[in-house]
Design a protein around this motif. Structure first.
Motif, PDB file in Angstrom:
ATOM      1  N   LYS A   1     -11.859   2.286 -11.742  1.00  0.00           N
ATOM      2  CA  LYS A   1     -12.317   1.617 -10.527  1.00  0.00           C
ATOM      3  C   LYS A   1     -11.246   0.719  -9.918  1.00  0.00           C
ATOM      4  O   LYS A   1     -11.474   0.118  -8.870  1.00  0.00           O
ATOM      5  CB  LYS A   1     -13.558   0.776 -10.835  1.00  0.00           C
ATOM      6  CG  LYS A   1     -14.774   1.599 -11.234  1.00  0.00           C
ATOM      7  CD  LYS A   1     -15.984   0.708 -11.434  1.00  0.00           C
ATOM      8  CE  LYS A   1     -17.218   1.543 -11.791  1.00  0.00           C
ATOM      9  NZ  LYS A   1     -18.422   0.692 -11.984  1.00  0.00           N
TER      10      LYS A   1
ATOM     11  N   ARG B   1      -5.025   5.277  -8.454  1.00  0.00           N
ATOM     12  CA  ARG B   1      -6.408   5.061  -8.847  1.00  0.00           C
ATOM     13  C   ARG B   1      -6.520   5.131 -10.366  1.00  0.00           C
ATOM     14  O   ARG B   1      -6.236   6.163 -10.965  1.00  0.00           O
ATOM     15  CB  ARG B   1      -7.331   6.107  -8.225  1.00  0.00           C
ATOM     16  CG  ARG B   1      -7.828   5.787  -6.816  1.00  0.00           C
ATOM     17  CD  ARG B   1      -6.766   5.887  -5.745  1.00  0.00           C
ATOM     18  NE  ARG B   1      -7.342   5.713  -4.396  1.00  0.00           N
ATOM     19  CZ  ARG B   1      -6.624   5.608  -3.301  1.00  0.00           C
ATOM     20  NH1 ARG B   1      -5.298   5.662  -3.370  1.00  0.00           N
ATOM     21  NH2 ARG B   1      -7.208   5.452  -2.139  1.00  0.00           N
TER      22      ARG B   1
ATOM     23  N   SER C   1      -9.621  -3.727  -5.685  1.00  0.00           N
ATOM     24  CA  SER C   1     -10.719  -2.787  -5.455  1.00  0.00           C
ATOM     25  C   SER C   1     -11.232  -2.943  -4.037  1.00  0.00           C
ATOM     26  O   SER C   1     -11.085  -4.009  -3.417  1.00  0.00           O
ATOM     27  CB  SER C   1     -11.863  -3.012  -6.452  1.00  0.00           C
ATOM     28  OG  SER C   1     -12.578  -4.200  -6.136  1.00  0.00           O
TER      29      SER C   1
END
Length: 313
Positions: free
Chosen positions: A58, A55, A22
Motif C-alpha cells: 500500500k 508500488r 500513500s
C-alpha cells in the motif's frame, strides 16, 4: 507539438503523496477525496509518460524519476504561493514577505538585528493582518525545511548535507571553551588547562543534528579523542547556564557567552588547542525563484558579512 497540460493540482497531489507515502494519507492532508487524489496522480504520470513511484504493497515510494521531478514540482508550488501572496497582500507587503529559518545560535543572537535592518520603517506600511514567519531550530531541521520549500532562506552554523540546497559562506563565529570560575581548582583562571584535565572533564553538549554539536565535534575530538563523560542539553542557553552552575566544560559561540564572560559568571579557558572557528552559511533551494523580499534580505545579510559586524570576523 502539444505540450502536456500539467496543473498545479496535479503537482500538489504528487508532492503530498511523496511526503505521506500513500494516496489515502495525501488525500487527507490536502482535503481531497482519495479517488480524486488517485485520479490526479494517474493523470500526471500519463501526461509525463513516467512512473513516479514504486508500488510496494500500500506504500508509494519515489523512484528515480519521481526524485527528479519532486524538486521542480515543489518549486512550481512555491512560485504559485508567492503569486497568491502578491495578489492578496499587495506590493508593499511583498517587499517584506519572507519565511526565514535560522539555527539556534544565529536565530537567538544574530538574526534579530538583521530583521531590524530588513524590516525597519517598512513595518509601518504593512497592511493590517500582515504576519512574518521565523523558524528557529537546529541546522538539520532548518535545511530540511528549506529543501521542502517550507522556508525561503536558512541561516545555519553547521554544514549543509542536502544536495538540493546551495550554501553560501556567510559569517565566521569564534568558538570558546568556557567553565565556571574555579572549575579546575586553581586560584588563577587564566592558567592553561592541561589536555589531560580537559579529557577527564564532563562536557556539556548539544544534541546530534545541531550545528554547534557537529562543529565542536569536528574541532575538538581530534585533540580529545572522545568525550569521556558528557551531558546533552537541547539549547546553547541551557548549556551556558549548566556551565555557570559548575556542571562542566562547554564549547560555545562567543555570541552566546559574551555577556556571561563580561559578568564573570564564566571564564574562557586557556588551552593548547588551536583557535576554534566555524563558518556559518546562508542556504537556498537550488530551484528557488528569488522574490523582491528574498533578494533584499540576501543583499543585507551579505553586506553584514562584508563589514564584519557583531564580531563575525
Amino acid at each position: 507539438m502539444d505540450m502536456p497540460r500539467l496543473t498545479l493540482r496535479q503537482m500538489r497531489v504528487f508532492a503530498a503523496v511523496a511526503q505521506t507515502g500513500s494516496t489515502a494519507a495525501a488525500a487527507q492532508a490536502i482535503a481531497l477525496s482519495q479517488s480524486a487524489t488517485s485520479s490526479a496522480l494517474n493523470e500526471l504520470e500519463r501526461l509525463l509518460g513516467l512512473r513516479l513511484f514504486d508500488r510496494t504493497g500500500k506504500r508509494l515510494v519515489l523512484n528515480d524519476d519521481g526524485r527528479r521531478v519532486l524538486p521542480r514540482a515543489l518549486a512550481l508550488l512555491d512560485a504559485a504561493a508567492d503569486i497568491e501572496r502578491l495578489a492578496h497582500e499587495g506590493g508593499d507587503a511583498d517587499a517584506l514577505a519572507l519565511r526565514i529559518g535560522a539555527s539556534t545560535t544565529l536565530g537567538n543572537h544574530v538574526l534579530p538585528a538583521l530583521l531590524r535592518d530588513f524590516l525597519g520603517a517598512q513595518l509601518q506600511a504593512a497592511p493590517a493582518g500582515w504576519q512574518a514567519r521565523v523558524r528557529i531550530g537546529n541546522t538539520e531541521a532548518v535545511c530540511e525545511a528549506v529543501a521542502a520549500f517550507e522556508l525561503d532562506v536558512g541561516l545555519i552554523e553547521g554544514p549543509n548535507r542536502l544536495p538540493a540546497l546551495a550554501s553560501t559562506p556567510w559569517l565566521q563565529d569564534e568558538m570558546v571553551l568556557v567553565a565556571a570560575p574555579g572549575t579546575f581548582g586553581t586560584a588563577d583562571d587564566t592558567a592553561r588547562v592541561p589536555m589531560r584535565r580537559l579529557r577527564e572533564s564532563l562536557w556539556l553538549l548539544r544534541e546530534p543534528g545541531s550545528g554547534t554539536r557537529e562543529v565542536t565535534d569536528q574541532l575538538l575530538l581530534p585533540h580529545l579523542g572522545a568525550h569521556a563523560r558528557s551531558l546533552e542539553l537541547g539549547s546553547s542557553e541551557a548549556i551556558q547556564q549548566a556551565a555557570v552552575e559548575g556542571l562542566g566544560v562547554a564549547c560555545l559561540s562567543r555570541w552566546v557567552v559574551q555577556e556571561a564572560l563580561a559578568a564573570g559568571r564564566l571564564v574562557a579557558l586557556q588551552t593548547a588547542l588551536p583557535p576554534l572557528r566555524r563558518q556559518c552559511h546562508l542556504v537556498l533551494h537550488r530551484h528557488k525563484q528569488p522574490t523582491r523580499a528574498l533578494s533584499r534580505f540576501w543583499a543585507m545579510a551579505m553586506a553584514r558579512a562584508t563589514v564584519g559586524r557583531d564580531g563575525a570576523r
